[in-house]
Scaffold this motif. Sequence first.
Motif, PDB file in Angstrom:
ATOM      1  N   GLY A 201       0.886  -1.191   0.033  1.00 60.15           N
ATOM      2  CA  GLY A 201       0.263   0.012  -0.082  1.00 60.15           C
ATOM      3  C   GLY A 201       0.763   1.150  -0.121  1.00 60.15           C
ATOM      4  N   GLY A 202       0.172   2.204  -0.414  1.00 61.62           N
ATOM      5  CA  GLY A 202       0.753   3.531  -0.370  1.00 61.62           C
ATOM      6  C   GLY A 202      -0.067   4.716  -0.592  1.00 61.62           C
ATOM      7  N   PRO A 203       0.435   5.989  -0.729  1.00 60.84           N
ATOM      8  CA  PRO A 203      -0.457   7.380  -0.769  1.00 60.84           C
ATOM      9  C   PRO A 203      -0.907   7.296  -2.187  1.00 60.84           C
ATOM     10  CG  PRO A 203       1.999   7.778  -0.941  1.00 60.84           C
ATOM     11  CD  PRO A 203       1.823   6.247  -0.627  1.00 60.84           C
ATOM     12  N   PHE A 204      -2.084   7.604  -2.082  1.00 59.88           N
ATOM     13  CA  PHE A 204      -2.973   7.809  -3.194  1.00 59.88           C
ATOM     14  C   PHE A 204      -4.202   8.715  -3.455  1.00 59.88           C
ATOM     15  CE2 PHE A 204      -1.452   3.556  -3.873  1.00 59.88           C
ATOM     16  CZ  PHE A 204      -1.261   3.429  -5.234  1.00 59.88           C
ATOM     17  N   TRP A 205      -4.713   9.557  -4.236  1.00 60.18           N
ATOM     18  CA  TRP A 205      -5.640  10.240  -4.345  1.00 60.18           C
ATOM     19  C   TRP A 205      -6.775   9.301  -4.532  1.00 60.18           C
ATOM     20  CZ3 TRP A 205      -5.988  15.193  -3.300  1.00 60.18           C
ATOM     21  CH2 TRP A 205      -5.202  16.263  -3.388  1.00 60.18           C
ATOM     22  N   LYS A 206      -7.766   9.671  -3.612  1.00 56.77           N
ATOM     23  CA  LYS A 206      -9.044   8.743  -3.781  1.00 56.77           C
ATOM     24  C   LYS A 206     -10.159   9.528  -4.158  1.00 56.77           C
ATOM     25  CE  LYS A 206     -11.912   5.695  -0.982  1.00 56.77           C
ATOM     26  NZ  LYS A 206     -13.254   6.558  -1.055  1.00 56.77           N
ATOM     27  N   LYS A 207     -11.120   9.112  -5.269  1.00 60.91           N
ATOM     28  CA  LYS A 207     -12.213   9.847  -5.502  1.00 60.91           C
ATOM     29  C   LYS A 207     -13.141   9.300  -4.714  1.00 60.91           C
ATOM     30  CE  LYS A 207     -13.420  11.432  -9.699  1.00 60.91           C
ATOM     31  NZ  LYS A 207     -14.004  11.479 -10.896  1.00 60.91           N
ATOM     32  N   ASN A 208     -14.004  10.336  -3.640  1.00 58.18           N
ATOM     33  CA  ASN A 208     -15.036   9.877  -2.788  1.00 58.18           C
ATOM     34  C   ASN A 208     -16.364   9.846  -3.480  1.00 58.18           C
ATOM     35  OD1 ASN A 208     -13.174   9.914  -0.786  1.00 58.18           O
ATOM     36  ND2 ASN A 208     -13.504  12.200  -0.706  1.00 58.18           N
ATOM     37  N   GLU A 209     -17.474   9.358  -2.863  1.00 58.37           N
ATOM     38  CA  GLU A 209     -18.685   9.069  -3.660  1.00 58.37           C
ATOM     39  C   GLU A 209     -19.295  10.539  -4.010  1.00 58.37           C
ATOM     40  OE1 GLU A 209     -21.421   6.654  -1.117  1.00 58.37           O
ATOM     41  OE2 GLU A 209     -20.310   5.050  -1.446  1.00 58.37           O
ATOM     42  N   ASP A 210     -19.040  11.472  -3.112  1.00 58.88           N
ATOM     43  CA  ASP A 210     -19.635  12.972  -3.856  1.00 58.88           C
ATOM     44  C   ASP A 210     -18.830  13.709  -4.428  1.00 58.88           C
ATOM     45  OD1 ASP A 210     -17.189  13.551  -2.405  1.00 58.88           O
ATOM     46  OD2 ASP A 210     -18.351  14.827  -0.583  1.00 58.88           O
ATOM     47  N   GLY A 211     -17.858  12.886  -5.236  1.00 55.63           N
ATOM     48  CA  GLY A 211     -16.984  13.411  -6.197  1.00 55.63           C
ATOM     49  C   GLY A 211     -15.723  14.238  -6.086  1.00 55.63           C
ATOM     50  N   SER A 212     -15.812  14.431  -4.500  1.00 57.13           N
ATOM     51  CA  SER A 212     -14.276  15.066  -4.029  1.00 57.13           C
ATOM     52  C   SER A 212     -13.114  14.094  -4.027  1.00 57.13           C
ATOM     53  CB  SER A 212     -14.668  15.819  -2.504  1.00 57.13           C
ATOM     54  OG  SER A 212     -15.070  14.375  -1.655  1.00 57.13           O
ATOM     55  N   LEU A 213     -12.040  14.822  -3.875  1.00 57.84           N
ATOM     56  CA  LEU A 213     -10.913  13.930  -3.653  1.00 57.84           C
ATOM     57  C   LEU A 213     -10.244  14.238  -2.305  1.00 57.84           C
ATOM     58  CD1 LEU A 213      -9.058  14.946  -7.389  1.00 57.84           C
ATOM     59  CD2 LEU A 213     -10.302  13.060  -6.632  1.00 57.84           C
ATOM     60  N   SER A 214      -9.482  12.997  -1.938  1.00 56.13           N
ATOM     61  CA  SER A 214      -8.977  13.008  -0.677  1.00 56.13           C
ATOM     62  C   SER A 214      -7.757  12.217  -0.447  1.00 56.13           C
ATOM     63  CB  SER A 214      -9.789  12.440   0.524  1.00 56.13           C
ATOM     64  OG  SER A 214     -10.259  11.264   0.465  1.00 56.13           O
ATOM     65  N   LEU A 215      -6.693  12.497  -0.024  1.00 49.51           N
ATOM     66  CA  LEU A 215      -5.593  11.882   0.308  1.00 49.51           C
ATOM     67  C   LEU A 215      -5.748  10.484   1.112  1.00 49.51           C
ATOM     68  CD1 LEU A 215      -2.865  14.682   0.746  1.00 49.51           C
ATOM     69  CD2 LEU A 215      -3.259  13.545  -1.122  1.00 49.51           C
ATOM     70  N   GLN A 216      -5.276   9.306   0.670  1.00 50.75           N
ATOM     71  CA  GLN A 216      -5.833   8.155   1.381  1.00 50.75           C
ATOM     72  C   GLN A 216      -4.422   7.250   1.230  1.00 50.75           C
ATOM     73  OE1 GLN A 216      -8.201   7.722   3.366  1.00 50.75           O
ATOM     74  NE2 GLN A 216      -9.440   9.316   2.635  1.00 50.75           N
ATOM     75  N   ILE A 217      -4.148   6.425   2.284  1.00 47.43           N
ATOM     76  CA  ILE A 217      -3.161   5.272   2.414  1.00 47.43           C
ATOM     77  C   ILE A 217      -4.326   4.213   1.771  1.00 47.43           C
ATOM     78  CG2 ILE A 217      -1.544   3.780   3.571  1.00 47.43           C
ATOM     79  CD1 ILE A 217      -1.115   6.121   5.435  1.00 47.43           C
ATOM     80  N   VAL A 218      -3.689   3.571   0.463  1.00 43.48           N
ATOM     81  CA  VAL A 218      -4.550   2.522  -0.017  1.00 43.48           C
ATOM     82  C   VAL A 218      -3.656   1.175  -0.148  1.00 43.48           C
ATOM     83  CG1 VAL A 218      -5.825   1.723  -1.967  1.00 43.48           C
ATOM     84  CG2 VAL A 218      -5.783   4.089  -1.231  1.00 43.48           C
ATOM     85  N   GLU A 219      -4.233   0.059   0.651  1.00 37.54           N
ATOM     86  CA  GLU A 219      -3.615  -1.204   0.283  1.00 37.54           C
ATOM     87  C   GLU A 219      -3.989  -1.875  -1.074  1.00 37.54           C
ATOM     88  OE1 GLU A 219      -1.546  -2.336   2.288  1.00 37.54           O
ATOM     89  OE2 GLU A 219      -2.039  -1.607   4.281  1.00 37.54           O
ATOM     90  N   GLN A 220      -2.927  -2.871  -1.401  1.00 37.47           N
ATOM     91  CA  GLN A 220      -3.149  -3.357  -2.796  1.00 37.47           C
ATOM     92  C   GLN A 220      -4.379  -4.099  -2.793  1.00 37.47           C
ATOM     93  OE1 GLN A 220       0.092  -5.836  -4.155  1.00 37.47           O
ATOM     94  NE2 GLN A 220      -1.079  -6.822  -5.731  1.00 37.47           N
ATOM     95  N   ALA A 221      -4.909  -4.723  -1.534  1.00 32.68           N
ATOM     96  CA  ALA A 221      -6.098  -5.574  -1.712  1.00 32.68           C
ATOM     97  C   ALA A 221      -7.157  -4.823  -1.949  1.00 32.68           C
ATOM     98  CB  ALA A 221      -6.151  -6.325  -0.223  1.00 32.68           C
ATOM     99  N   GLN A 222      -7.148  -3.444  -1.579  1.00 31.65           N
ATOM    100  CA  GLN A 222      -8.484  -2.613  -1.974  1.00 31.65           C
ATOM    101  C   GLN A 222      -8.498  -2.270  -3.410  1.00 31.65           C
ATOM    102  OE1 GLN A 222      -6.857   0.126   1.557  1.00 31.65           O
ATOM    103  NE2 GLN A 222      -9.237   0.401   1.625  1.00 31.65           N
ATOM    104  N   ILE A 223      -7.677  -2.493  -4.187  1.00 31.91           N
ATOM    105  CA  ILE A 223      -7.621  -1.966  -5.703  1.00 31.91           C
ATOM    106  C   ILE A 223      -7.937  -3.254  -6.520  1.00 31.91           C
ATOM    107  CG2 ILE A 223      -5.674  -1.101  -7.633  1.00 31.91           C
ATOM    108  CD1 ILE A 223      -4.228   0.023  -5.177  1.00 31.91           C
ATOM    109  N   ASN A 224      -8.718  -2.713  -7.567  1.00 23.80           N
ATOM    110  CA  ASN A 224      -9.104  -3.960  -8.418  1.00 23.80           C
ATOM    111  C   ASN A 224      -8.172  -4.083  -9.457  1.00 23.80           C
ATOM    112  OD1 ASN A 224     -10.608  -5.324 -10.295  1.00 23.80           O
ATOM    113  ND2 ASN A 224     -11.848  -4.046 -10.946  1.00 23.80           N
TER     114      ASN A 224
END
Length: 324
Positions: A201-224
Motif C-alpha cells: 500500500g501507499g499514498p494515493f488520491w481517492k475519489k469519494n462518492e460525492d466526487g471530491s478527492l482526498s488523500l488516502q493510504i490504500v492497500e493493494q487488496a483495496q485495488i481492483n
Amino acid sequence: ESLSYLIDFNNKVRIHFTISEEHKNLFVEIADRTKLDMKYDYKLDLSFSFQKKSTDTIAVNKNDEIRFDINKKLMLRPAGHGALLENLNDLKADIVIIKNIDNLSTDKLFADTILYKKLLTGYLVKTQKQIFDLLNSLDRNDFSKDSFDEMIKFAEDKLSITKPVDFESWTENQQHKFLFDKLNRPIRVCGMVKNEVEHGGGPFWKKNEDGSLSLQIVEQAQINMNDENQKNIFKHSTHFNPVDLVCGLKDYKGNNFDLHNFVDHQSGIITKKSKDGVELKALELPGLWNGSMADWITIFIEVPITTFNPVKEVNDLLRREHQN
C-alpha cells in the motif's frame, strides 16, 4: 528508540503496546527487566492493551455461508488492525506516534529514524497550531472575506482539501461551515518512503462518492487489479507506506476527538484464511491507517528508506539493521 524522541519535560516516556492477551506476562517481565537495565533516569510509563473481542467479525466459507465452530457457535475472527481504532481512541492522548513493532533497527543505525520522527512531529505541531488559529477565527466569526479566501487557499494548498464543484454558489454560512468541519478533524502526518524494493500500500488520491478527492493510504487488496487502468496506477506508484504516522487527537478546544466519527464504514477488506483445514473468508474492518482514518486531515511527507526496516519473513532478520 522511543527514549530518544518521546521524553517530556518531566523526564517521562510514555509507550503503549497493543499485544496478544496471552503474552502479557512475558511483556511485563521484559519491561520490568528493561527498566532495571536503563542507563538514564527516565520515568518509563509502559501500558498495554489487547484487540477487543467485541470487534471480531464472522467468517464464511468459500460459498459465503456462515461458519460455526464445533460448539455450534458463530465462528468469529479478529478483524485486522482496523480494530485497533478502539485502542487508539481509549488512549485519550494529545499526540500519538504509531509504528509497527517489526520496523525497528539497532542503536547504531537509528539516527535517521530519530531525526525524521522529530521532524514529522514538529510538522504536525506547526500545522496543528495553524489549523487551531483558523478554527478559533471561524468560531468567533472574526475574519474578513479576504481572510476567508486565504483560509480556503491554506486548506487547499497545505491540507489537500478540495471544495465541492458548486461551492461558489453556496451561501457564506454554508461555506464557513464547510471549512470549519473540514478543519475540525484529527490530523495525521504520514512518512512515506520511495518505492524501491518493498511492495504494497501507499499514498494515493481517492475519489469519494460525492466526487471530491482526498488523500488516502490504500492497500493493494483495496485495488481492483483486474482493471488495467487501476493496475497501471498502482504499478507506477512512487511511494510505499512504511506505517510511520504522527497523529494529533485533540481539537482546538483541547478535547479529544471521538475517532469513531471519522471512519469510512464502506471500506473493508476480505481476506482468505483457514481454520481446521477449512478455507474461510474473513471480513476485516477498515484498516487503521486506511478506512479507519479516512476522514482525518492527511499530510504525506517523504522520509528516507533508512527509516524503514521491516521484518516480513524470517530471512529479514539477517539484514544488518537487525543485527545488534
